[in-house]
Design an enzyme around this catalytic site. Structure first.
Site, PDB file in Angstrom:
ATOM      1  N   ASP A  25       0.805  -1.239   0.000  1.00 13.30           N
ATOM      2  CA  ASP A  25       0.000   0.000   0.000  1.00 13.30           C
ATOM      3  C   ASP A  25       0.834   1.284   0.000  1.00 13.30           C
ATOM      4  O   ASP A  25       0.312   2.351   0.333  1.00 13.30           O
ATOM      5  CB  ASP A  25      -0.943   0.061   1.212  1.00 13.30           C
ATOM      6  CG  ASP A  25      -2.089  -0.938   1.137  1.00 13.30           C
ATOM      7  OD1 ASP A  25      -2.003  -1.877   0.318  1.00 13.30           O
ATOM      8  OD2 ASP A  25      -3.055  -0.792   1.887  1.00 13.30           O
ATOM      9  N   CYS A  64      -4.168  -5.965  -3.353  1.00 14.43           N
ATOM     10  CA  CYS A  64      -3.079  -6.862  -2.955  1.00 14.43           C
ATOM     11  C   CYS A  64      -3.101  -8.209  -3.665  1.00 14.43           C
ATOM     12  O   CYS A  64      -2.143  -8.566  -4.357  1.00 14.43           O
ATOM     13  CB  CYS A  64      -3.128  -7.097  -1.451  1.00 14.43           C
ATOM     14  SG  CYS A  64      -3.155  -5.605  -0.452  1.00 14.43           S
ATOM     15  N   HIS A 125      -0.745 -13.733   1.192  1.00 11.74           N
ATOM     16  CA  HIS A 125      -2.076 -13.325   0.714  1.00 11.74           C
ATOM     17  C   HIS A 125      -2.441 -13.969  -0.629  1.00 11.74           C
ATOM     18  O   HIS A 125      -3.111 -13.355  -1.464  1.00 11.74           O
ATOM     19  CB  HIS A 125      -2.162 -11.793   0.614  1.00 11.74           C
ATOM     20  CG  HIS A 125      -3.561 -11.287   0.857  1.00 11.74           C
ATOM     21  ND1 HIS A 125      -3.919  -9.965   0.722  1.00 11.74           N
ATOM     22  CD2 HIS A 125      -4.700 -11.933   1.217  1.00 11.74           C
ATOM     23  CE1 HIS A 125      -5.191  -9.794   0.997  1.00 11.74           C
ATOM     24  NE2 HIS A 125      -5.688 -10.988   1.299  1.00 11.74           N
ATOM     25  N   HIS A 332       0.834  -1.727  -5.081  1.00  8.29           N
ATOM     26  CA  HIS A 332      -0.103  -0.826  -5.759  1.00  8.29           C
ATOM     27  C   HIS A 332      -0.042   0.515  -5.050  1.00  8.29           C
ATOM     28  O   HIS A 332       0.803   0.734  -4.177  1.00  8.29           O
ATOM     29  CB  HIS A 332      -1.531  -1.387  -5.767  1.00  8.29           C
ATOM     30  CG  HIS A 332      -2.008  -1.851  -4.425  1.00  8.29           C
ATOM     31  ND1 HIS A 332      -2.262  -0.985  -3.378  1.00  8.29           N
ATOM     32  CD2 HIS A 332      -2.245  -3.099  -3.934  1.00  8.29           C
ATOM     33  CE1 HIS A 332      -2.656  -1.660  -2.324  1.00  8.29           C
ATOM     34  NE2 HIS A 332      -2.641  -2.956  -2.628  1.00  8.29           N
ATOM     35  N   LYS A 356      -5.520   3.149  -4.277  1.00 11.99           N
ATOM     36  CA  LYS A 356      -5.775   1.716  -4.100  1.00 11.99           C
ATOM     37  C   LYS A 356      -7.219   1.363  -4.439  1.00 11.99           C
ATOM     38  O   LYS A 356      -8.149   2.065  -4.069  1.00 11.99           O
ATOM     39  CB  LYS A 356      -5.480   1.338  -2.650  1.00 11.99           C
ATOM     40  CG  LYS A 356      -5.807  -0.110  -2.291  1.00 11.99           C
ATOM     41  CD  LYS A 356      -5.488  -0.391  -0.839  1.00 11.99           C
ATOM     42  CE  LYS A 356      -5.862  -1.822  -0.449  1.00 11.99           C
ATOM     43  NZ  LYS A 356      -5.503  -2.137   0.944  1.00 11.99           N
TER      44      LYS A 356
END
Length: 573
Positions: A25, A64, A125, A332, A356
């Site tokens: 982020d 993500c 993730h 991102h 985002k």
């Protein structure tokens, strides 16, 4: 100067070590070498001074899970089923059944075939299991990594006490509201029954009360224990902390990174450091609290920069500086909607619109990209050509001497010729920008005249025209009432208007219709290359399944702390 072709071949025969660092982020405007003068990032800035800085480095997705899937595979996430057609565009639970498919080939798997020792530290993730808690089909160790220490999921506010819930907060609020209504109804019926005001049979009353209890138990068993279900740390297949202890995570991550470098200094090795910074809840150790000019977020960025410096120092200490290819980026753009009250807890995306979660606007997908390889890449160099996070895949495969898979489309391109200024232009002519599985925008790098066209077919509806974000929603949607569909598309020339502030028209751009026709043709050609695959982020795949819950203990009594008493000589307290 950097080495000539003969020198390059000699070094490649030696197989360089590869260290990849990916922030979570982080906004492109948060780093000093990209123009920030209020947050101190001396170590990332040093990396740029000693290497190559990319100014048009683009993530394949603005969230993500899909972005990291593309990074790991060199392919648009829609090709692997890691792009969602529903409102849930990232994995929600460790105990979901979705994740990076077993038939995808990561760069770790490619490098293992060339004798690399591969390690992943930090955020994953990309899922854990498919059908049983022990199959670990999506786990890093089943995707080419020899060693894993970190979070199989991602940081959330839920991981820290006294923070507002982050996971599906709006839906949780609705469930709690319905629970309260049911409770109130049961109370009213019982009261009415006792006072003789209602004549509902006790059996019906008890059935209704049982329904209310089961309703509450069914949702609270997952959402009420997010900290235990999702906020866990693993070493390989074993859970080491459930729930994780945030106060020591930074120290343990650093210890693991330094240890991995020391253990594998004879090489070659691939180390992927996937930072938990700078995702909310922005847990920051005492040493860095209150040090920045931007509150907790700035403190967290500065702590991450310090970690970058410590990793670079470990590389230098082992004499690996000139034999290590190092990369730093963000998955991102910064999360503009991340707020706690009036306090901003998300990043800054510089001059770029949006952030985002937004499929097309530059603020969500343009990220920092820095690469260093002393003697092989020119120092203090800048590349202004379009590049992608997906390019790391073919680049590291080339460095390792491994051929790319021939049974699938690889969307990334080898960066080395561009980084070494052997070619003037990027191999990317068109780049496609998805929001979930919905194509929101496409760019065309017209190399003969330097134009960088970008057409937006869909854009999110901001809270206000000037806000640049979807405050109140938490994140902008990809489809439905929360977006605007453009016909004709919004068209920009990013070479003249990188902020996407002035959409072109037939009055201001003579080539307006010609450019849109060429972009439409590129989209058609791209869509012909897509083949149907199972959607990993379907509602069924992302929902919590008790039988898939990683558990240190006997479910549902999941608790352990195997790192209790761990000592770290690299403490930041």
């Amino acid at each position: 100067m950097f080495l000539n072709a003969c020198g390059i071949n000699a070094v490649l025969d030696m197989k360089p070590n590869i260290v990849l660092m990916l922030a979570d982020d982080l906004g492109i405007g948060d780093i000093g070498c990209y123009g920030n003068n209020t947050i101190s990032t001396p170590n990332i800035d040093r990396l740029a001074k000693e290497g190559v800085k990319l100014t048009q480095h683009i993530a394949a997705a603005s969230l993500c899970t899909p972005s990291r899937a593309a990074f790991l595979t060199g392919r648009y996430p829609i090709r692997s089923g890691m792009a969602s057609s529903n409102a849930y565009r990232a994995l929600q639970w460790n105990a979901g059944s979705g994740g990076l498919p077993v038939n995808e080939t990561t760069f770790a798997q490619l490098l293992k075939q060339q004798g690399y020792t591969t390690g992943l530290l930090g955020k994953w993730h990309q899922g854990v299991s498919c059908d049983s808690v022990s199959d670990h089909c999506h786990h890093p160790l089943n995707h080419g990594f020899d060693y894993f220490y970190g979070m199989p999921f991602t940081l959330l506010n839920n991981c820290q006490d006294n923070k507002p819930p982050e996971l599906d907060a709006a839906f949780q609020a609705k469930l709690w509201f319905y629970t309260q209504l049911i409770t109130l109804a049961v109370f009213s019926i019982v009261t009415g029954k006792i006072t003789g005001l209602v004549s509902v049979p006790w059996k019906a009353t008890l059935c209704f009360a049982l329904f209310g209890f089961l309703f509450f138990a069914s949702w609270y068993s997952s959402y009420g224990f997010v900290k235990h279900w999702n906020c866990i740390m693993m070493r390989n297949y074993n859970i080491t902390e459930q729930p994780m202890k945030l106060k020591r995570t930074t120290s343990l991550m650093l210890q693991e990174a330094v240890s991995f470098i020391q253990r594998n200094k004879l090489g070659p090795f691939l180390l992927f450091v996937s930072f938990l910074h700078v995702h909310t809840p922005l847990f920051t150790t005492e040493r860095f609290l209150g040090k920045s000019k931007h509150g907790l977020y700035g403190d967290n960025v500065e702590e991450m920069d310090w970690l970058v410096g410590q990793i670079l120092d470990a590389i230098d200490k082992e004499g690996l500086r000139n034999s290590t290819f190092t990369y730093f980026a963000s998955d991102h753009g910064g999360h503009l909607e991340a707020q706690e009250g009036t306090i901003q807890q998300g990043g800054w995306n510089g001059i770029y619109k949006g952030g985002k979660g937004m499929g097309g606007w530059e603020g969500g997908i343009r990220v920092p990209g820095i690469l260093r390889w002393p003697g092989m890449l020119p120092a203090n160099s800048v590349v202004d050509e379009p590049t992608s996070l997906m390019d790391i895949y073919p680049t590291v495969a080339h460095l390792a001497g491994e051929a790319l898979p021939q049974d699938r489309i690889i969307d990334g391109r080898n960066l080395l010729p561009l980084l070494q200024h052997k070619v003037r232009h990027s191999d990317h002519e068109f780049m496609f920008h998805y929001c979930g599985s919905y194509l929101h925008a496409v760019r065309w790098h017209q190399k003969d005249n330097g134009a960088l066209w970008k057409a937006h077919y869909v854009t999110p509806i901001f809270s206000s025209e000037t806000s640049g974000a979807c405050y109140g929603r938490g994140i902008c949607p990809c489809f439905g009432e929360g977006v605007t569909y453009h016909d004709p598309p919004l068209l920009f020339d990013l070479s003249r208007d990188p902020s996407e502030a002035m959409p072109l028209s037939t009055d201001t751009e003579p080539l307006f219709h010609a450019v849109l026709r060429r972009l439409d043709k590129a989209v058609d050609e791209h869509r012909k290359t897509l083949t149907p695959v199972p959607e990993q982020l379907s509602i069924y795949n992302i929902m919590w399944k008790p039988w898939l819950q990683p558990c240190c203990g006997t479910f549902p009594f999941c608790w352990c702390d195997q790192d209790d008493g761990a000592r770290d000589t690299h403490t930041v307290d």
